[in-house]
Design a protein around this motif. Structure first.
Motif, mmCIF file in Angstrom:
data_model
loop_
_atom_site.group_PDB
_atom_site.id
_atom_site.type_symbol
_atom_site.label_atom_id
_atom_site.label_comp_id
_atom_site.label_asym_id
_atom_site.label_seq_id
_atom_site.Cartn_x
_atom_site.Cartn_y
_atom_site.Cartn_z
ATOM 1 N N GLY A 127 31.841 -47.505 -42.363
ATOM 2 C CA GLY A 127 32.364 -46.404 -41.552
ATOM 3 C C GLY A 127 32.229 -46.597 -40.059
ATOM 4 O O GLY A 127 32.646 -45.727 -39.285
ATOM 5 N N ARG A 180 43.504 -33.247 -30.533
ATOM 6 C CA ARG A 180 42.344 -34.134 -30.691
ATOM 7 C C ARG A 180 42.220 -34.585 -32.146
ATOM 8 O O ARG A 180 42.062 -33.798 -33.045
ATOM 9 C CB ARG A 180 41.045 -33.446 -30.275
ATOM 10 N N ARG A 181 42.348 -35.861 -32.357
ATOM 11 C CA ARG A 181 42.133 -36.433 -33.678
ATOM 12 C C ARG A 181 41.204 -37.631 -33.510
ATOM 13 O O ARG A 181 41.026 -38.137 -32.403
ATOM 14 C CB ARG A 181 43.471 -36.917 -34.294
ATOM 15 N N SER A 182 40.633 -38.108 -34.585
ATOM 16 C CA SER A 182 39.768 -39.283 -34.495
ATOM 17 C C SER A 182 40.624 -40.535 -34.371
ATOM 18 O O SER A 182 41.586 -40.701 -35.132
ATOM 19 C CB SER A 182 38.893 -39.379 -35.733
ATOM 20 N N GLN A 231 46.887 -31.610 -35.496
ATOM 21 C CA GLN A 231 46.497 -30.818 -36.674
ATOM 22 C C GLN A 231 47.675 -29.958 -37.118
ATOM 23 O O GLN A 231 48.377 -29.376 -36.282
ATOM 24 C CB GLN A 231 45.349 -29.889 -36.307
ATOM 25 N N LYS A 287 25.402 -49.671 -39.491
ATOM 26 C CA LYS A 287 25.322 -49.010 -40.796
ATOM 27 C C LYS A 287 26.295 -49.697 -41.747
ATOM 28 O O LYS A 287 27.188 -50.440 -41.307
ATOM 29 C CB LYS A 287 25.584 -47.517 -40.694
ATOM 30 N N PHE A 313 34.829 -50.293 -36.952
ATOM 31 C CA PHE A 313 35.842 -50.262 -35.894
ATOM 32 C C PHE A 313 35.231 -50.245 -34.489
ATOM 33 O O PHE A 313 35.927 -50.476 -33.498
ATOM 34 C CB PHE A 313 36.789 -49.064 -36.078
ATOM 35 N N ARG A 344 48.176 -40.608 -34.103
ATOM 36 C CA ARG A 344 47.676 -39.553 -34.991
ATOM 37 C C ARG A 344 48.470 -38.280 -34.737
ATOM 38 O O ARG A 344 48.707 -37.931 -33.581
ATOM 39 C CB ARG A 344 46.186 -39.283 -34.727
ATOM 40 N N CYS A 394 36.070 -41.380 -31.516
ATOM 41 C CA CYS A 394 35.681 -41.098 -32.908
ATOM 42 C C CYS A 394 34.166 -41.047 -33.001
ATOM 43 O O CYS A 394 33.468 -41.861 -32.396
ATOM 44 C CB CYS A 394 36.215 -42.171 -33.859
ATOM 45 N N TRP A 395 33.689 -40.061 -33.726
ATOM 46 C CA TRP A 395 32.254 -39.923 -34.022
ATOM 47 C C TRP A 395 31.901 -40.938 -35.104
ATOM 48 O O TRP A 395 32.594 -41.018 -36.125
ATOM 49 C CB TRP A 395 32.016 -38.503 -34.527
ATOM 50 N N VAL A 396 30.841 -41.684 -34.898
ATOM 51 C CA VAL A 396 30.318 -42.563 -35.954
ATOM 52 C C VAL A 396 28.924 -42.054 -36.299
ATOM 53 O O VAL A 396 27.999 -42.119 -35.476
ATOM 54 C CB VAL A 396 30.261 -44.040 -35.493
ATOM 55 N N GLN A 397 28.793 -41.518 -37.489
ATOM 56 C CA GLN A 397 27.520 -40.938 -37.921
ATOM 57 C C GLN A 397 26.463 -42.029 -38.042
ATOM 58 O O GLN A 397 26.690 -43.065 -38.663
ATOM 59 C CB GLN A 397 27.708 -40.243 -39.276
ATOM 60 N N ARG A 434 40.491 -44.757 -34.262
ATOM 61 C CA ARG A 434 39.630 -45.888 -34.643
ATOM 62 C C ARG A 434 40.219 -47.228 -34.237
ATOM 63 O O ARG A 434 39.670 -48.273 -34.556
ATOM 64 C CB ARG A 434 39.369 -45.842 -36.154
HETATM 65 C C1 LIG Z 1 29.405 -35.351 -38.391
HETATM 66 C C2 LIG Z 1 30.568 -36.320 -38.412
HETATM 67 C C3 LIG Z 1 30.381 -37.605 -38.875
HETATM 68 C C4 LIG Z 1 31.436 -38.519 -38.847
HETATM 69 N N1 LIG Z 1 31.194 -39.817 -39.195
HETATM 70 C C5 LIG Z 1 32.194 -40.710 -39.110
HETATM 71 C C6 LIG Z 1 31.941 -42.089 -39.361
HETATM 72 O O1 LIG Z 1 30.813 -42.511 -39.594
HETATM 73 N N2 LIG Z 1 32.983 -42.932 -39.301
HETATM 74 C C7 LIG Z 1 34.258 -42.519 -39.000
HETATM 75 O O2 LIG Z 1 35.164 -43.357 -38.971
HETATM 76 N N3 LIG Z 1 34.522 -41.220 -38.726
HETATM 77 C C8 LIG Z 1 33.528 -40.318 -38.761
HETATM 78 N N4 LIG Z 1 33.757 -39.013 -38.436
HETATM 79 C C9 LIG Z 1 35.116 -38.577 -38.085
HETATM 80 C C10 LIG Z 1 35.734 -37.791 -39.251
HETATM 81 O O3 LIG Z 1 36.065 -38.686 -40.286
HETATM 82 C C11 LIG Z 1 36.955 -37.034 -38.748
HETATM 83 O O4 LIG Z 1 36.572 -36.111 -37.744
HETATM 84 C C12 LIG Z 1 37.628 -36.276 -39.888
HETATM 85 O O5 LIG Z 1 38.201 -37.191 -40.794
HETATM 86 C C13 LIG Z 1 38.729 -35.353 -39.382
HETATM 87 O O6 LIG Z 1 39.724 -36.079 -38.693
HETATM 88 P P1 LIG Z 1 40.111 -35.767 -37.177
HETATM 89 O O7 LIG Z 1 38.877 -35.949 -36.345
HETATM 90 O O8 LIG Z 1 41.185 -36.771 -36.860
HETATM 91 O O9 LIG Z 1 40.622 -34.360 -37.102
HETATM 92 C C14 LIG Z 1 32.727 -38.105 -38.425
HETATM 93 C C15 LIG Z 1 32.904 -36.800 -37.965
HETATM 94 C C16 LIG Z 1 31.843 -35.928 -37.941
HETATM 95 C C17 LIG Z 1 32.051 -34.539 -37.383
#
Ligand SMILES: Cc1cc2nc3c(=O)[nH]c(=O)nc-3n(C[C@H](O)[C@H](O)[C@H](O)COP(=O)(O)O)c2cc1C
Length: 178
Positions: free
Chosen positions: A67, A11-13, A160, A64, A70, A157, A113-116, A15
């Motif tokens: 970030g 699992r990776r993020s 890990q 926002k 995408f 991606r 992907c999480w977008v805060q 975008r």
């Molecule tokens: C609380 C939190 C907030 C995050 N916010 C953003 C974000 O706003 N934009 C984004 O592109 N990625 C965001 N991410 C993804 C992280 O950048 C990503 O999980 C981190 O770089 C590790 O990479 P991986 O998920 O590929 O292992 C967020 C992740 C978390 C847990």
């Protein structure tokens, strides 16, 4: 299905996404995982809002200042919300539900992907929460924690790297040698 050990490693993020849509069955399974997630006092008070409308996704991408752009190219997004006035663990509950959805999506071969959004602002200072409410017409009392982008990943991606895990961040007071 991958075994869990492999699932968490791969699992990776993501975008970047292809145009392929997320199916109703996939979406249902993803939301099911959120609705099964543990919550404080078993409140299950989170709310989720889903959109696959390209115009809405494009507007969410601007919710926002940085970030989240995408989101414009994502086929689907899930807004994760909670009510801070009635649930002091709304952030924890929402975050757990979000990672459950990310892992379920990964298991389905989808990227996320999480977008805060909590505590984030637009360029003009408008809170991301307010912007998302006006874009999607969400219940007033619900605060937006994050938006989870979901789709078929178009970016490669690597899993890990086992060798780079921060084992030094673990304070091991047990008798077990890790
Ligand atoms: C609380 C939190 C907030 C995050 N916010 C953003 C974000 O706003 N934009 C984004 O592109 N990625 C965001 N991410 C993804 C992280 O950048 C990503 O999980 C981190 O770089 C590790 O990479 P991986 O998920 O590929 O292992 C967020 C992740 C978390 C847990």
């Amino acid at each position: 299905m991958k075994d869990f050990k492999t699932l968490v490693q791969t699992r990776r993020s993501h975008r970047k996404f292809t145009d392929e849509r997320v199916t109703a069955e996939e979406l249902r399974l993803i939301l099911r995982s959120a609705l099964m997630s543990p919550t404080s006092k078993s409140q299950r008070a989170w709310r989720f809002a889903v959109t696959d409308d390209p115009q809405t996704l494009a507007r969410l991408a601007e919710a926002k200042d940085a970030g989240g752009q995408f989101l414009k190219g994502a086929p689907l997004a899930i807004v994760v919300m909670g009510d801070p006035s009635t649930n002091d663990c709304w952030i924890e509950d929402g975050a757990i539900a979000a990672i459950m959805m990310q892992l379920q999506a990964e298991d389905l071969g989808l990227g996320t992907c999480w977008v805060q959004m909590r505590d984030r602002k637009q360029k003009d200072g408008t809170p991301a929460n307010k912007a998302i409410h006006s874009i999607m017409g969400l219940p007033e009392e619900q605060e937006v924690l994050a938006v989870i982008a979901v789709g078929h990943a178009a970016d490669e991606r690597k899993p890990q790297d086992e060798a780079r895990l921060k084992w030094e961040n673990v304070i091991n007071k047990s008798d077990l040698t890790l």
